[in-house]
Design a protein around this motif. Structure first.
Motif, short mmCIF file in Angstrom:
data_model
loop_
_atom_site.label_atom_id
_atom_site.label_comp_id
_atom_site.label_asym_id
_atom_site.label_seq_id
_atom_site.Cartn_x
_atom_site.Cartn_y
_atom_site.Cartn_z
N MET A 170 0.58 -1.16 0.06
CA MET A 170 0.05 0.05 0.01
C MET A 170 0.76 1.30 -0.01
SD MET A 170 -2.97 1.06 2.66
CE MET A 170 -2.01 1.02 3.97
N LEU A 171 2.17 1.18 0.70
CA LEU A 171 2.86 2.25 0.62
C LEU A 171 3.86 2.57 -0.45
CD1 LEU A 171 3.88 2.10 4.50
CD2 LEU A 171 2.16 3.70 3.41
N ALA A 172 3.86 1.47 -1.27
CA ALA A 172 4.61 1.56 -2.50
C ALA A 172 4.38 2.80 -3.37
CB ALA A 172 4.43 0.26 -3.51
N CYS A 173 5.68 3.31 -3.84
CA CYS A 173 5.53 4.64 -4.76
C CYS A 173 5.00 4.18 -6.06
CB CYS A 173 6.92 5.28 -4.70
SG CYS A 173 7.34 6.04 -3.02
N GLN A 174 4.27 5.13 -6.61
CA GLN A 174 3.80 4.95 -7.99
C GLN A 174 4.97 4.73 -8.88
OE1 GLN A 174 1.59 8.76 -8.59
NE2 GLN A 174 -0.15 8.12 -7.54
N SER A 175 4.71 3.85 -10.08
CA SER A 175 5.74 3.77 -11.03
C SER A 175 5.93 5.14 -11.78
CB SER A 175 5.41 2.81 -12.01
OG SER A 175 4.25 3.01 -12.73
N ALA A 176 7.22 5.44 -12.32
CA ALA A 176 7.45 6.49 -13.13
C ALA A 176 6.61 6.88 -14.22
CB ALA A 176 9.13 6.55 -13.54
N THR A 177 6.16 5.61 -14.80
CA THR A 177 5.04 5.73 -15.96
C THR A 177 3.78 6.46 -15.67
OG1 THR A 177 4.44 3.55 -15.80
CG2 THR A 177 6.57 3.91 -17.09
N ALA A 178 3.38 6.11 -14.50
CA ALA A 178 1.98 6.67 -13.93
C ALA A 178 2.07 8.32 -13.92
CB ALA A 178 1.69 6.16 -12.59
N ALA A 179 1.01 8.78 -14.15
CA ALA A 179 0.52 10.03 -14.00
C ALA A 179 0.70 10.40 -12.68
CB ALA A 179 -0.50 10.68 -14.37
N ALA A 180 1.66 11.41 -12.22
CA ALA A 180 1.81 11.94 -10.96
C ALA A 180 0.52 12.67 -10.51
CB ALA A 180 3.21 12.97 -10.81
N GLU A 181 0.28 12.56 -9.01
CA GLU A 181 -1.08 13.21 -8.31
C GLU A 181 -0.35 14.52 -7.93
OE1 GLU A 181 -3.58 12.78 -4.34
OE2 GLU A 181 -2.58 11.04 -5.41
N VAL A 182 -1.11 15.47 -8.22
CA VAL A 182 -0.78 16.90 -7.51
C VAL A 182 -0.89 16.95 -6.12
CG1 VAL A 182 -1.22 19.29 -7.74
CG2 VAL A 182 -1.20 17.99 -9.95
N LEU A 183 -0.01 17.26 -5.48
CA LEU A 183 -0.12 17.72 -3.75
C LEU A 183 0.14 19.08 -3.68
CD1 LEU A 183 -0.26 16.01 -1.24
CD2 LEU A 183 2.25 16.37 -1.12
N HIS A 184 -0.99 19.49 -3.21
CA HIS A 184 -0.82 21.16 -3.00
C HIS A 184 -0.51 21.35 -1.60
CE1 HIS A 184 -3.48 21.75 -6.66
NE2 HIS A 184 -3.91 20.52 -6.22
N VAL A 185 0.70 22.30 -1.57
CA VAL A 185 1.31 22.31 -0.31
C VAL A 185 1.61 23.71 0.25
CG1 VAL A 185 3.34 21.59 1.20
CG2 VAL A 185 2.49 19.94 -0.67
N GLY A 186 0.97 24.09 1.38
CA GLY A 186 1.47 25.43 1.89
C GLY A 186 2.73 25.31 2.69
N PHE A 187 3.73 26.43 2.19
CA PHE A 187 4.90 26.73 2.77
C PHE A 187 5.21 27.89 3.67
CE2 PHE A 187 6.17 23.63 -0.54
CZ PHE A 187 7.07 22.93 -0.08
N GLY A 188 4.33 28.71 3.63
CA GLY A 188 4.57 30.13 4.64
C GLY A 188 5.15 30.98 3.59
N THR A 189 5.73 32.16 4.09
CA THR A 189 6.18 33.07 3.59
C THR A 189 7.60 33.14 3.40
OG1 THR A 189 6.11 34.65 5.88
CG2 THR A 189 4.08 34.95 4.21
N HIS A 190 8.34 34.06 2.72
CA HIS A 190 9.75 34.01 2.50
C HIS A 190 10.45 34.04 3.91
CE1 HIS A 190 12.96 35.15 0.24
NE2 HIS A 190 13.51 36.12 0.80
N LYS A 191 11.25 32.81 3.81
CA LYS A 191 12.23 32.71 5.16
C LYS A 191 13.52 31.92 4.62
CE LYS A 191 9.18 28.82 6.26
NZ LYS A 191 8.52 28.03 7.53
N PRO A 192 14.41 32.61 3.66
CA PRO A 192 15.61 31.68 3.31
C PRO A 192 16.51 31.48 4.49
CG PRO A 192 15.68 34.25 2.88
CD PRO A 192 14.06 33.84 3.30
N PRO A 193 17.15 30.51 4.45
CA PRO A 193 17.53 29.50 3.28
C PRO A 193 16.42 28.55 3.17
CG PRO A 193 18.94 28.95 4.90
CD PRO A 193 18.28 29.93 5.69
N TYR A 194 15.35 28.46 4.11
CA TYR A 194 14.47 27.38 3.98
C TYR A 194 13.47 27.24 2.78
CZ TYR A 194 16.19 26.46 8.87
OH TYR A 194 17.35 26.53 9.60
#
Length: 233
Positions: free
Chosen positions: A1-25
């Protein structure tokens, strides 16, 4: 169940929030930064295509609750947000800092209650119970949505103490050096243990896949290579 998708499969979009500007992170609006690259590569290993959103953390928490994004970064179980939390993917090294000419002595978190303190959003719940008590009882405590504002406040003498990751504060000096005198001597107070951060997911299945991608990133040595590129600057 935890196996990663194969390279040939269409990747699922993951929408991730990162916060505001904080270099170097995180470099807001740019696909780079220590934290960004770790999350992006772990997500890629898990078969996701990452789409990043940048906003103050309070706004991102609201977006997560509304289902407008799939996950938020730089959080953990004490955040108060109902989510499925990933394994720890990064540590921040927070400190207290003040102008040296003030001559402050800060030996423990409780000492901050004697000063005007400026910290990052949700620091009151992310930096532990002792810090939360200080923040709740200190009428001169404030949090800034934009981390660069803390540098301005510090060097202009408009707050006594700034709390944040030392690397972020030093990086942001470069972006305010035409606005304030960054040559002023600073005293750094190492009163916090390293802060472990996780991703908070709306869906447990996505969290499980991300954790597997993060494990692969560490085992391949890519995590260490990403870290080395940013921590040597």
């Amino acid at each position: 169940m935890l196996a990663c998708q194969s390279a040939t499969a269409a990747a699922e979009v993951l929408h991730v929030g990162f916060g505001t500007h904080k270099p170097p992170y995180v470099y807001e609006g740019e696909p780079r930064g220590l934290e960004y690259e770790i999350v992006e590569r772990a997500a890629h290993n898990a078969g996701f295509e990452l789409t990043a959103y940048y906003a103050p953390i309070e706004r991102l928490h609201l977006m997560l609750r509304r289902g407008e994004i799939d996950a938020i970064t730089t959080t953990h179980e004490r955040s108060g947000v109902v989510a499925f939390y990933s394994d720890v993917y990064i540590h921040y090294h927070n400190v207290a800092v003040a102008l040296a000419k003030r001559g402050y002595r800060i030996e423990q978190v409780a000492d901050l209650g004697n000063y005007a303190v400026s910290a990052f959003q949700r620091a009151r719940v992310l930096l532990g119970p002792e810090f939360e008590r200080m923040a709740m009882n200190n009428p001169r405590y404030r949090e800034e949505a934009l981390q660069i504002n803390r540098n301005r406040l510090l060097y202009r003498g408009r707050t006594d103490v700034v709390v944040g990751d030392k690397r972020i504060i030093r990086y942001l000096d470069r972006e305010v050096n035409d606005q304030v005198d960054i040559t002023q001597s600073l005293d750094w107070f190492d009163i916090f243990p390293p802060t472990p951060y996780r991703l908070g997911f709306r869906q447990d299945q996505q969290r499980l896949r991300f954790d597997e991608g993060l494990r692969m990133l560490r085992e391949s040595g890519d995590y260490q290579r990403i870290e080395q590129r940013y921590l040597t600057d």
